[in-house]
Enzyme design. Structure first.
Site, mmCIF file in Angstrom:
data_model
loop_
_atom_site.group_PDB
_atom_site.id
_atom_site.type_symbol
_atom_site.label_atom_id
_atom_site.label_comp_id
_atom_site.label_asym_id
_atom_site.label_seq_id
_atom_site.Cartn_x
_atom_site.Cartn_y
_atom_site.Cartn_z
ATOM 1 N N ARG A 4 12.198 19.756 44.503
ATOM 2 C CA ARG A 4 12.249 18.423 44.295
ATOM 3 C C ARG A 4 13.672 18.152 43.249
ATOM 4 O O ARG A 4 13.755 16.195 44.345
ATOM 5 C CB ARG A 4 10.943 17.998 43.357
ATOM 6 C CG ARG A 4 9.500 18.948 44.416
ATOM 7 C CD ARG A 4 7.844 18.437 43.529
ATOM 8 N NE ARG A 4 8.252 16.896 43.051
ATOM 9 C CZ ARG A 4 7.258 16.096 43.547
ATOM 10 N NH1 ARG A 4 6.741 16.537 44.422
ATOM 11 N NH2 ARG A 4 7.003 15.304 42.929
ATOM 12 N N THR A 5 13.352 18.819 42.669
ATOM 13 C CA THR A 5 14.351 17.705 41.778
ATOM 14 C C THR A 5 15.275 18.146 42.384
ATOM 15 O O THR A 5 17.332 17.507 42.506
ATOM 16 C CB THR A 5 14.502 18.892 40.031
ATOM 17 O OG1 THR A 5 13.175 18.718 39.956
ATOM 18 C CG2 THR A 5 15.549 17.935 39.413
ATOM 19 N N LYS A 63 24.244 40.658 38.458
ATOM 20 C CA LYS A 63 25.381 41.432 38.289
ATOM 21 C C LYS A 63 25.748 41.168 36.951
ATOM 22 O O LYS A 63 27.108 41.624 37.054
ATOM 23 C CB LYS A 63 26.794 41.001 39.166
ATOM 24 C CG LYS A 63 26.773 41.460 40.669
ATOM 25 C CD LYS A 63 27.744 40.541 41.471
ATOM 26 C CE LYS A 63 27.689 40.845 43.215
ATOM 27 N NZ LYS A 63 28.684 40.994 43.876
ATOM 28 N N ARG A 104 19.366 23.269 36.475
ATOM 29 C CA ARG A 104 17.844 23.400 35.682
ATOM 30 C C ARG A 104 17.730 24.950 35.106
ATOM 31 O O ARG A 104 18.698 25.631 35.835
ATOM 32 C CB ARG A 104 17.121 23.554 36.870
ATOM 33 C CG ARG A 104 15.644 24.388 37.137
ATOM 34 C CD ARG A 104 14.794 23.787 35.857
ATOM 35 N NE ARG A 104 14.634 21.867 36.514
ATOM 36 C CZ ARG A 104 13.276 22.378 36.841
ATOM 37 N NH1 ARG A 104 12.466 22.913 37.720
ATOM 38 N NH2 ARG A 104 12.871 20.800 37.423
ATOM 39 N N HIS A 147 13.746 17.351 29.945
ATOM 40 C CA HIS A 147 14.160 17.081 31.504
ATOM 41 C C HIS A 147 14.647 15.490 31.275
ATOM 42 O O HIS A 147 13.946 14.908 32.291
ATOM 43 C CB HIS A 147 13.022 17.037 32.704
ATOM 44 C CG HIS A 147 12.770 17.427 33.986
ATOM 45 N ND1 HIS A 147 14.111 17.212 34.191
ATOM 46 C CD2 HIS A 147 12.589 17.608 34.918
ATOM 47 C CE1 HIS A 147 14.230 17.228 35.534
ATOM 48 N NE2 HIS A 147 12.968 17.246 35.567
#
Lengths: 309, 309, 309
Positions: A58-59, A86, A108, A136
């Site tokens: 969604r974001t 890695k 995120r 957020h």
């Protein structure tokens, strides 16, 4: 005023004026979305990297749509399958993206503070798209934008945030934003889901939603993450819905025009009833629409600030 | 001269003049990256497919950014989740992409020679983005570009490549490119990591980095893939770092202006110390920046060659 | 006529005229693909979301290329990793995408009827890119387009569809489309792979490919999904190839110019021999090329219909 920050990391650090400036900028971008050709050349030739260490369709999609409507080039990196695997450090990853001459990283991350660490180590812009339980900011900005659009103001409103406050970056960013703009905030949840000391942020607390709702102008219903935090301390779904679920029955005692918000995705029948989610008080889908305008504004402002600097 | 190859498969097959032509073209594209609008319309309307049979976020993103700065349309295919799973052969996959009227396939594959097989069976362009232990030509080109940018020339330089030479397409492509342009190359590694017969490529070998470094103009430090090749024959990380790790201590005996390169992502404290990776001799991030210009050049040249043909 | 449907859900609901209108529109878009700059601004500023609940690289890439050649912005959502995981319903997901002011959802879903449910609940356009065993309309349209391009007409042709008819949305959509346009269709398979009552769709059935081929103008060879439907009722691969595989030997008794089609990806030596797949009767890669033109046409028509409405 003019916007001077290269990054958007959280609402805690922003002034009231800065928040209002973002909201005003978003308003002018909202109009773009109503045009037949929903695109402006504002960020043409700019490269925006969505760097997602946690999946959040969604974001990511909202930022990707916003960036493309500004004519930017967008690169998606699902970081769990990238060189992180890695063993590359977050800062190395950021510096590599910077070396590509990208302009903005939208990140995120599952750790609180990750966006700030990245921003402090890079010259390019970093937008926090959610970091751990910390902030957020664009979600809170779109919540506040929607509330203001609906009720005409934020100052003096009483907003109830209900749900797992302790583990919610959405709650935290909303609290910072709403209180700065002069709203009164009550957080409402079972006691073990309210973090100790939350009152120091200037909010009231309650474990009885039925006592809070009658006085509330809006209720922001958080998603209950039963899949993530299952454990003994947690109420079960049925019990939670009975005590805190936003239902038609429960809203009878609230104002007729109470605004019902939810950051999505909604759990029908867990934190909110279908009737209410789809009902006339709900602005849940308007929040999604406004998310595009708010994110266009934020992308535009941080890009512009860097060019000015 | 003018570029006439539809594909870029490796540096082995290229002449000195062809390599120099790519480097010169890259130079003109590097300027684009410094503009406010970092975009040219050179490949507008062209479709470039990133076909990655191994995940490699860094290389994929670099090609994607390069393609978008040329205004091409980019399609990403992570081939492990595509119809390969359903048993389609590599050539069938390639012919299907060709039938979409795509213009260029950028392919990463775990088998040596895969890019060549594809190129021989298609009319459209194929760029090898790494095939098994064979070649990774754009990586070597960006290494060479960076070295030349830093030291003004390639001819007569002495370049030391240190690390797992046996399993490194980066080493192989660098050896072809550097020796064609007149550099002297020494590969340095524990004996079991140096392939038999490597001297036939015109390089010297050594298992003592401390004897090589004092005479070297540059050292290209390969990533040690301990996660891939763990086994008895392999030294452990600590032992490797002690004997071959590029550290401040070790560089004391090297020229003061020795150029330190690494294809990334770096393993701090394994093949290189943090001090050196972030120090003034390091051009690691410049390599990333130059990767965009080199890949823009390669994409542009192969597309143009096809149009001429 | 003009196109008035906001959605493309299947060929069952379309009239002969509507199908012919799509084919005619595709013809004009096919020309675009032959230009040096393979792009038209028809859908500039539009947002197209590829919402894939099943991985299908071929179909996703074909739609993505088609959309980009129309200058639309494309967002890819692999729905198994999206909020579906978090329990969001299909309709909620669709309404969220609509709230982003996207214009078209292209959906692949494992349940028959999913595209129709979505379309009925949204104002924006929905294109069915395959729903369970129900329909895959753009695949059938590109099959029919290719057949018509090759043989000049559909009316009066005899088309044999061979393979697992019971579990094939491709077969179903082809049957609807071909019979509406006046072709005769015979489905050919082992009896347990022919669904009961299929004759009601106006087709003949046979379990003997050698009796059908001599009279056929074209054979559409379905992919055998041995990986999906392994079970007792199913013939083994070798047996299937012997009885139904399209081979040079078998085609000796067919018309010399019989058209061999396959939706891909092909299983060489299972449902078709390599000789035939790559031979002069095969139009398999032309189908892929025509897929772009047909999908450009469909995207264009549904977008236009919404604007008219």
């Amino acid at each position: 005023m003019s916007w001077t920050r290269k990054d958007l990391l959280g609402l805690e650090e922003l002034s009231k004026e800065e928040i209002e400036f973002i909201l005003a900028t978003a308003e002018s971008f909202k109009e773009v979305t109503t045009r037949e050709i929903k695109k402006v050349p504002a960020l043409r030739g700019k490269t925006i990297v969505n760097l997602f260490y946690e999946p959040s369709t969604r974001t990511r999609v909202s930022f990707e749509v916003a960036a493309k409507r500004l004519s930017a080039d967008v690169i998606n990196i699902a970081a769990e399958t990238s060189s992180v695997k890695k063993g590359e450090t977050l800062i190395d990853t950021g510096k590599n993206i910077q070396a590509l001459k990208a302009d903005i990283i939208v990140m995120r991350h599952n750790s609180s503070g990750a966006a700030t660490i990245l921003a402090n180590n890079l010259d390019i812009s970093v937008i926090n798209a959610g970091d751990g339980w910390h902030e957020h900011p664009t979600q809170a900005l779109l919540d506040i934008y929607t509330l203001k659009e609906k009720l005409g103001r934020i100052e003096g409103l009483h907003v109830c945030i209900v749900g797992d406050i302790a583990h919610s970056r959405v709650a935290r960013s909303n609290i910072w934003g709403l209180t700065k703009l002069g709203a009164k905030v009550t957080v409402c949840a079972p006691p073990m889901l309210i973090p100790l000391g939350i009152q120091e942020l200037g909010v009231s607390t309650s474990d009885d939603i039925d006592r809070v709702l009658p006085d509330a102008d809006a209720v922001n219903v958080l998603r209950m993450q039963f899949e993530r935090d299952s454990g003994e301390a947690f109420p079960n779904q049925l019990e939670y819905f009975k005590k805190f679920g936003i239902t038609k029955e429960r809203l009878k005692k609230a104002r007729k025009d109470i605004v019902v918000m939810h950051p999505g995705p909604i759990n029908r029948g867990i934190e909110i009833s279908s009737e209410i989610a789809d009902g006339e008080n709900s602005v849940i889908l308007e929040q999604v629409t406004n998310g595009i305008a708010v994110r266009m504004a934020v992308l535009f402002l941080v890009a512009q600030a860097r060019e000015m600097a």
